[in-house]
Design an enzyme around this catalytic site. Structure first.
Site, mmCIF file in Angstrom:
data_model
loop_
_atom_site.group_PDB
_atom_site.id
_atom_site.type_symbol
_atom_site.label_atom_id
_atom_site.label_comp_id
_atom_site.label_asym_id
_atom_site.label_seq_id
_atom_site.Cartn_x
_atom_site.Cartn_y
_atom_site.Cartn_z
ATOM 1 N N HIS A 181 0.846 -1.363 0.124
ATOM 2 C CA HIS A 181 0.088 0.114 -0.098
ATOM 3 C C HIS A 181 1.094 1.175 0.020
ATOM 4 O O HIS A 181 0.256 2.526 -0.166
ATOM 5 C CB HIS A 181 -0.836 0.007 1.418
ATOM 6 C CG HIS A 181 -1.886 -1.163 1.203
ATOM 7 N ND1 HIS A 181 -2.795 -1.331 0.136
ATOM 8 C CD2 HIS A 181 -2.357 -2.083 2.118
ATOM 9 C CE1 HIS A 181 -3.617 -2.299 0.437
ATOM 10 N NE2 HIS A 181 -3.331 -2.650 1.764
ATOM 11 N N ASP A 183 -4.555 -12.702 3.483
ATOM 12 C CA ASP A 183 -5.827 -12.559 4.246
ATOM 13 C C ASP A 183 -7.048 -12.731 3.135
ATOM 14 O O ASP A 183 -7.786 -12.352 3.359
ATOM 15 C CB ASP A 183 -5.676 -11.042 4.347
ATOM 16 C CG ASP A 183 -4.749 -10.185 3.184
ATOM 17 O OD1 ASP A 183 -4.628 -10.578 2.155
ATOM 18 O OD2 ASP A 183 -4.653 -8.835 3.862
HETATM 19 ZN ZN ZN Z 1 -4.202 -7.235 2.807
#
Ligand code: ZN
Length: 320
Positions: free
Chosen positions: A129, A253
């Site tokens: 990110h 995830d």
């Molecule tokens: Zn993630």
């Protein structure tokens, strides 16, 4: 025994990046996973690679120098977070984030020079990110982007493919390379979901048009939908591109047990996706795969999925 030479790196110092109580990106992610890996009979057959923190020059190969300086001073001053409240930091975090990037670079070197065929970096904080000029989403520096540039500049590799199967779209990695056809970014991610980017229409900009492939997945999707996306989009794109090395932003995830996503992959499906990428790497780039931990927040699901992933990379078939 292993049919591949598989390198592995991790470091106790990663536990020193203290994100505070209740933060999902916590030291136990690594300690729990490492304890599980150490219990596997094949673990000692991996090639262990140690690392040191990368210098500011490697960070600024993809990041604004102002972000690097802001990260350094924010940690030194004991500020609670960097840029956004979810990027929690402690006094040690700047050094640990540089160690994460340095560990990925050391592994990249090991694979690029042929000492290992492939490898996995069990690091934190994660990176995908992190933008050119901003930390974001638990990420300080974009480890895999730094490795991609390093492989191009220091090992003469031309075409790098980054496959990102974290449940969240890797906005930072996409933005860093979206105008650059020499780094092909492919992501499968829950959509709509954090961070909001990753629509199918985002396929690169100007010269980079066509070198970004987003596969947005609806909440509730699982093994069958990922298999279809791999077969119809991801694997044909990789085979058309013919990369010199495959990098994996390996978040776990999208696992069915993960609390931060609503995708339902099984532990065994990480093995299937790994095998599919290994087939591509065998065809195009002398088996070279560099895989780097991103997310994954259910401790047992993370440990078992990482174990399935690494043992597959090493050519060992096990029941996870
Ligand atoms: Zn993630």
């Amino acid at each position: 025994s292993c049919t591949m030479k598989t390198a592995f790196t991790s470091d106790r110092r990663f536990l020193d990046h203290d994100t505070g109580s209740g933060h999902p990106e916590r030291p136990a992610r690594l300690s729990h996973t490492l304890a599980h890996l150490k219990a596997q009979p094949w673990f000692t057959q991996l090639q262990f690679t140690s690392a040191s923190a990368c210098n500011p020059d490697c960070l600024t190969s993809v990041h604004d120098a102002a972000l690097v300086e802001r990260a350094r001073t924010s940690c030194t001053r004991g500020l609670p977070y960097l840029d956004t409240p979810d990027v929690a930091i402690s006094h040690e975090s700047f050094d640990i984030a540089r160690l994460a990037a340095g560990s990925v670079l050391a592994l990249a070197d090991t694979i690029a020079d042929g000492t290992a065929d492939n490898g996995f970096a069990l690091v934190r904080p994660p990176g995908h990110h992190a933008e050119h000029d901003a930390a974001m989403g638990f990420c300080l520096f974009n480890n895999i982007a730094i490795a991609a540039r390093h492989l191009q500049r220091h090992h003469g590799l031309n075409k790098i493919l980054i496959l990102d199967w974290d449940v969240h779209h890797g906005n930072g990695t996409q933005h860093l390379f979206e105008e650059d056809p020499s780094v092909f970014y492919i992501s499968l991610h829950q959509y709509p979901h954090y961070p909001g980017t990753g629509a199918r229409s985002e396929d690169g900009i100007s010269r980079g048009r066509g070198a970004t492939l987003n596969c947005p997945m609806t909440a509730g999707a699982g093994n069958a939908e990922y298999t279809e996306a791999f077969s119809e989009k991801v694997l044909p794109a990789i085979n058309d591109y013919r990369p010199d090395m495959i990098l994996v932003s390996a978040g776990f995830d999208a696992h069915q047990d993960d609390p931060l996503g609503s995708i339902n992959l099984s532990t065994q499906h990480y093995q299937w996706m790994t095998e599919a990428l290994m087939d591509c790497a065998d065809q195009h780039c002398d088996n070279r795969i560099l895989s780097v931990l991103e997310g994954g927040y259910h401790l047992d699901a993370l440990a078992h999925s990482v174990s399935a992933h690494i043992s597959t990379l090493a050519g060992i078939s096990t029941d996870p």
